[in-house]
Scaffold this motif. Sequence first.
Motif, short mmCIF file in Angstrom:
data_model
loop_
_atom_site.label_atom_id
_atom_site.label_comp_id
_atom_site.label_asym_id
_atom_site.label_seq_id
_atom_site.Cartn_x
_atom_site.Cartn_y
_atom_site.Cartn_z
N ILE A 188 0.88 -1.16 0.00
CA ILE A 188 0.00 0.00 0.00
C ILE A 188 0.92 1.21 0.00
CG2 ILE A 188 -1.93 1.19 1.09
CD1 ILE A 188 -2.53 -1.73 0.40
N PHE A 189 0.88 1.98 -1.06
CA PHE A 189 1.73 3.16 -1.22
C PHE A 189 0.83 4.39 -1.23
CE2 PHE A 189 4.43 5.58 -4.57
CZ PHE A 189 4.94 6.41 -3.59
N ILE A 190 1.02 5.27 -0.25
CA ILE A 190 0.20 6.47 -0.13
C ILE A 190 1.08 7.68 -0.42
CG2 ILE A 190 -1.27 7.85 1.39
CD1 ILE A 190 -1.81 5.24 2.95
N ALA A 191 0.65 8.50 -1.39
CA ALA A 191 1.45 9.65 -1.80
C ALA A 191 0.63 10.93 -1.68
CB ALA A 191 1.93 9.47 -3.24
N GLU A 192 1.21 11.92 -1.05
CA GLU A 192 0.56 13.21 -0.83
C GLU A 192 0.92 14.16 -1.97
OE1 GLU A 192 0.37 15.76 3.19
OE2 GLU A 192 2.29 15.90 2.15
N MET A 193 -0.12 14.69 -2.65
CA MET A 193 0.11 15.58 -3.79
C MET A 193 -0.78 16.81 -3.70
SD MET A 193 0.45 12.89 -6.97
CE MET A 193 1.54 11.46 -6.85
N SER A 194 -0.33 17.89 -4.26
CA SER A 194 -1.09 19.13 -4.26
C SER A 194 -2.29 19.02 -5.21
CB SER A 194 -0.19 20.29 -4.69
OG SER A 194 -0.95 21.48 -4.80
N HIS A 195 -3.49 19.34 -4.69
CA HIS A 195 -4.72 19.37 -5.48
C HIS A 195 -5.22 20.81 -5.55
CE1 HIS A 195 -4.43 15.14 -4.62
NE2 HIS A 195 -5.63 14.83 -5.09
N THR A 196 -5.51 21.30 -6.75
CA THR A 196 -6.01 22.67 -6.91
C THR A 196 -7.24 22.67 -7.80
OG1 THR A 196 -4.47 22.99 -8.77
CG2 THR A 196 -3.75 23.73 -6.57
N ASN A 222 -2.63 5.04 -3.24
CA ASN A 222 -3.61 6.08 -2.89
C ASN A 222 -2.94 7.44 -3.00
OD1 ASN A 222 -4.81 3.64 -1.08
ND2 ASN A 222 -6.41 5.10 -1.64
N ILE A 223 -3.43 8.25 -3.93
CA ILE A 223 -2.93 9.63 -4.06
C ILE A 223 -3.92 10.54 -3.34
CG2 ILE A 223 -2.47 11.49 -5.70
CD1 ILE A 223 -1.42 9.34 -7.63
N ILE A 224 -3.44 11.25 -2.33
CA ILE A 224 -4.31 12.04 -1.47
C ILE A 224 -3.92 13.52 -1.52
CG2 ILE A 224 -4.71 10.08 0.09
CD1 ILE A 224 -2.73 11.38 2.04
N PRO A 225 -4.86 14.41 -1.22
CA PRO A 225 -4.54 15.85 -1.24
C PRO A 225 -3.53 16.23 -0.17
CG PRO A 225 -6.91 15.49 -1.32
CD PRO A 225 -6.29 14.17 -0.98
N ALA A 226 -2.59 17.07 -0.54
CA ALA A 226 -1.61 17.58 0.43
C ALA A 226 -2.21 18.69 1.29
CB ALA A 226 -0.38 18.10 -0.30
N ASN A 227 -3.30 19.27 0.82
CA ASN A 227 -3.86 20.45 1.48
C ASN A 227 -4.12 20.28 2.98
OD1 ASN A 227 -4.51 19.98 -1.34
ND2 ASN A 227 -5.35 22.03 -1.35
N PRO A 228 -4.83 19.22 3.41
CA PRO A 228 -5.04 19.07 4.85
C PRO A 228 -3.84 18.49 5.58
CG PRO A 228 -6.15 17.31 3.69
CD PRO A 228 -5.58 18.23 2.65
N GLY A 229 -2.88 17.96 4.85
CA GLY A 229 -1.69 17.37 5.47
C GLY A 229 -1.85 15.87 5.60
N ILE A 230 -0.78 15.17 5.34
CA ILE A 230 -0.84 13.71 5.30
C ILE A 230 -1.19 13.11 6.66
CG2 ILE A 230 1.61 13.28 5.76
CD1 ILE A 230 1.44 11.13 3.50
#
Length: 348
Positions: free
Chosen positions: A266-274, A331-339
């Motif tokens: 399970i690889f979870i990556a935090e990325m910027s969503h705009t 799982n690519i998740i928004p960085a906005n709220p913080g990982i």
Amino acid sequence: MRKWSLAVAATFLLLSACSDKETSKEPAKPVKKAAAAEKVVQAVPELPFSYPLTGIGSQTEPDNRAFAVVVNNFPKARPQSGLNQADIVYELLAEGDVTRFLAVYQSEKPESIGPVRSARDYYIEIAKGLDSIFIAHGYSVEAKKMLNSGYIDHLNGMAYDGTLFKRASFRKAPHNSYIPYENIVKGAERNGFKLSPAPKPFKFLTEKEVAHIDGRIALSAFVSYGTKTYSPTYKYDPSIGKYKRYINGEMMVDLETKQPILLDNIFIAEMSHTPAGPGGLRDIDLKSGGKGYLFQKGKVIEVDWLNNNGRIIPVKDGNEAAFVPGKTWVNIIPANPGIAKSITIEES
């Protein structure tokens, strides 16, 4: 007559005694060991090749190109078909809190895949990074421009609805579009797409390295996408050494076979969503790198992620972090709220 009967009886007793005596002279036969104990444990021979997206051994060199399919994750589209046979699945937000999957196939050929859903530009980018043939049914404005420009080899249900793509009668549109694996091959051949080579391989751990994985205990992980409807939980099953995936408390299984989705990484990556337009459309930054987690064998380590020629890879101490051979979910998740706010990790 009585004397004759007594004589016969005496003779019978004498013969019995002799028989017992002879039997006692025979050496005792050794007790046979259980069949299982007699078997000699033989080492499994190392196969000469391996699949590039799973690291699983193969007797022949895998040279077929990968297919990447956008799969619907709306509640009315569950359970899906073919996800359990994907080598690697990427999960990203489409609009709002709704996620979709990009299921990538190279080592297995499921009979049917779906429901197939519409494309977004970042799904196309990930598929491009694996040099795969991209499959979707529909598109956003930006995705349509990319597809029409010839950016990637693709098949779309907008052009092949009712031919290569099949509509299931037990579900309603837009949650009922499926594509058989054989139709992907037919469509690729019809359009002159190359069916080789295989994608560049990820880095995988050796058997010895798998037995000595570092990290803190992580038997369960909850990944938040803003609503429970789309937020998965992964639970580690030590009896099989794999993670099972749950949504809304229900284990995800294949529609036809009822087989669970079993994962080795399970690889979870935090990325910027705009924001990118009306209806909740968004841009996702697949290039700048960021923080993440890597779950393997009931343990987790903190990693970074990098875009390596279009492929999203985990990085530890400046080097590509290796996967356990097997299937992977990203799982690519928004960085906005913080990982830290998006992931809950439990040791039990």
